[in-house]
Design an enzyme around this catalytic site. Structure first.
Site, short mmCIF file in Angstrom:
data_model
loop_
_atom_site.label_atom_id
_atom_site.label_comp_id
_atom_site.label_asym_id
_atom_site.label_seq_id
_atom_site.Cartn_x
_atom_site.Cartn_y
_atom_site.Cartn_z
N ARG A 110 -20.25 -6.12 -2.88
CA ARG A 110 -21.62 -6.03 -2.35
C ARG A 110 -22.55 -5.46 -3.44
O ARG A 110 -23.69 -5.89 -3.57
CB ARG A 110 -21.65 -5.12 -1.12
CG ARG A 110 -20.88 -5.62 0.10
CD ARG A 110 -21.47 -6.89 0.67
NE ARG A 110 -22.90 -6.79 0.85
CZ ARG A 110 -23.50 -6.15 1.88
NH1 ARG A 110 -22.77 -5.63 2.84
NH2 ARG A 110 -24.81 -6.08 1.96
N ASP A 127 -15.97 -11.51 12.08
CA ASP A 127 -16.87 -10.36 12.14
C ASP A 127 -16.75 -9.79 13.55
O ASP A 127 -16.11 -10.40 14.43
CB ASP A 127 -18.31 -10.82 11.83
CG ASP A 127 -19.31 -9.67 11.72
OD1 ASP A 127 -18.88 -8.51 11.61
OD2 ASP A 127 -20.53 -9.94 11.75
N ARG A 170 -33.51 -3.98 6.27
CA ARG A 170 -32.55 -4.33 7.33
C ARG A 170 -33.30 -4.17 8.64
O ARG A 170 -33.72 -3.05 8.98
CB ARG A 170 -31.32 -3.41 7.25
CG ARG A 170 -30.43 -3.50 8.47
CD ARG A 170 -29.11 -2.80 8.25
NE ARG A 170 -28.23 -3.59 7.39
CZ ARG A 170 -26.91 -3.48 7.34
NH1 ARG A 170 -26.28 -2.59 8.11
NH2 ARG A 170 -26.19 -4.21 6.54
N CYS A 181 -16.75 -8.70 6.70
CA CYS A 181 -17.85 -7.97 6.06
C CYS A 181 -17.72 -6.46 6.25
O CYS A 181 -18.28 -5.70 5.47
CB CYS A 181 -19.18 -8.46 6.61
SG CYS A 181 -19.40 -8.17 8.38
N HIS A 222 -27.52 -12.52 6.88
CA HIS A 222 -27.06 -11.41 6.03
C HIS A 222 -26.74 -11.98 4.64
O HIS A 222 -25.59 -12.02 4.21
CB HIS A 222 -25.83 -10.76 6.66
CG HIS A 222 -25.51 -9.39 6.14
ND1 HIS A 222 -26.29 -8.73 5.20
CD2 HIS A 222 -24.48 -8.54 6.42
CE1 HIS A 222 -25.75 -7.55 4.93
NE2 HIS A 222 -24.66 -7.42 5.65
N GLN A 266 -24.62 -10.22 1.89
CA GLN A 266 -23.20 -10.23 2.22
C GLN A 266 -22.58 -11.56 1.79
O GLN A 266 -21.49 -11.59 1.20
CB GLN A 266 -23.03 -10.05 3.74
CG GLN A 266 -21.59 -10.09 4.23
CD GLN A 266 -20.81 -8.87 3.81
OE1 GLN A 266 -21.20 -7.76 4.11
NE2 GLN A 266 -19.68 -9.06 3.15
N1 NVA Z 1 -22.80 -8.89 12.59
C1 NVA Z 1 -22.80 -7.48 12.29
C2 NVA Z 1 -22.68 -7.28 10.82
C3 NVA Z 1 -22.66 -5.85 10.38
C4 NVA Z 1 -22.58 -5.70 8.89
C5 NVA Z 1 -24.07 -6.84 12.84
O1 NVA Z 1 -25.14 -7.43 12.71
O2 NVA Z 1 -23.98 -5.74 13.40
N1 CP Z 2 -21.14 -5.28 5.72
C1 CP Z 2 -22.22 -4.50 5.88
O1 CP Z 2 -23.38 -4.94 5.81
O2 CP Z 2 -21.92 -3.19 6.08
P1 CP Z 2 -22.97 -2.05 6.48
O3 CP Z 2 -23.51 -2.42 7.84
O4 CP Z 2 -22.20 -0.79 6.49
O5 CP Z 2 -24.07 -2.05 5.48
#
Ligand code: NVA
Ligand code: CP
Length: 300
Positions: free
Chosen positions: A283, A215, A97, A255, A124, A127
């Protein structure tokens, strides 16, 4: 055997995407990760992705090793390439990540094992796999269903719209001016046989849709823009009135984490049309199917 990476959902063909979803619904009869680990490198916070992926690795017979970016010092203590080379010596796969998608590309270029995008600034994909799995379980099939995205055309939207197009779904996106998908993404979806209809009207996007998804307005790494984004996204909350404009059988996806009262009304995310909890649980199933596929083609 060539190493397969998953930096975006369209690293899979549409048939492979279906195969991954099929594998996600099977209890792994063998333990394809027996005696091996999976490294999970996290430059940003995570609850779902980390827990889901760790448990998927356990279910495949492997051992997950999660580490925060600052512990290993990506591109500080050593380069992302050297980290990927090192981790390839211990692990069957690497999940990461990252703030900058290019870091993943560099890791994939150096790794000797599959590299999986566990969220970057642009995508992502794990997801999106869970989202399609959730919708397929709910509706029975995906072809011809209409997905309405309301809000920021962000990383979650990018992967979900690509995946939905690959699965034969229609996609409409309602985004404020300046927060919509770029032309390159629209062309990429078109190249996968799909189309994203873009509007600035949430009501127009959700009209008759089977799925309404949103989101957060401010993603991780954009915190300094939060106030401006709150202003820009006024009118883009998914609330009961908006859900009422969708198909009578419409479902709601998010998500998570969700900001109740901001991008989604409490009554929607906690209401009867919401699938967010099966979505979150999926997930784990989706990433297990993916790892199983990437590691040995999903052989039993
Ligand atoms: N769009 C959000 C998703 C978190 C799972 C982010 O990147 O923070
Ligand atoms: N939806 C998702 O990726 O959640 P986290 O950021 O908690 O991993």
């Amino acid at each position: 055997m060539t190493v397969r990476h998953l930096l975006e959902v369209d690293d899979l063909s549409p048939d492979e995407l279906t195969r991954v979803l099929d594998l996600a619904e099977v209890d792994p009869p063998a333990r394809p990760l027996e005696g091996r680990g999976v490294a999970l490198l996290l430059e940003k916070p995570s609850a779902r992705t980390r827990n889901a992926t760790e448990m998927a690795v356990v279910q495949l017979g492997g051992h997950p090793v999660s580490m925060r970016g600052e512990e290993v010092g990506v591109d500080g203590r050593e380069s992302a390439e050297d980290l990927a080379r090192t981790l390839s010596g211990y692990h069957g796969a690497i999940g990461a990540r990252v703030f900058d998608h290019h870091t993943l590309e560099r890791m994939a270029g150096a790794a000797r094992v599959p590299v999986v995008n566990l969220l970057s600034d642009v995508g992502h994909p794990t997801q999106a796999l869970a989202d399609l799995l959730t919708l397929r379980q709910h509706f029975g099939s995906l072809t011809g269903r209409q997905l309405a995205w309301v809000g920021d055309a962000n990383n979650v939207f990018t992967s979900l719209s690509l995946a939905a197009a690959m699965a034969g779904m229609g996609v409409r996106a309602a985004c404020p001016e300046g927060f919509g998908p770029d032309d390159a993404h629209l062309a990429r979806v078109r190249a996968r046989g799909g189309e994203v209809a873009v509007t600035t009207s949430p009501a127009e996007a959700v009209a008759g849709a089977h799925v309404v998804s949103t989101d957060v307005w401010t993603s991780m790494g954009q915190e300094h823009e939060a106030e401006a984004r709150r202003r820009a996204f006024t009118g883009f909350r998914v609330d009961a009135a908006l859900m009422a404009a969708a198909h009578a059988d419409a479902v709601f996806l998010h998500c998570l984490p969700a900001h109740r009262g901001e991008e989604v009304a409490t009554g929607v995310v906690d209401g009867p049309q919401s699938l967010v909890w099966p979505q979150a649980t999926n997930r784990m199933h989706a990433v297990r199917g993916l790892l199983w596929f990437l590691l040995d083609g999903g052989r039993p």
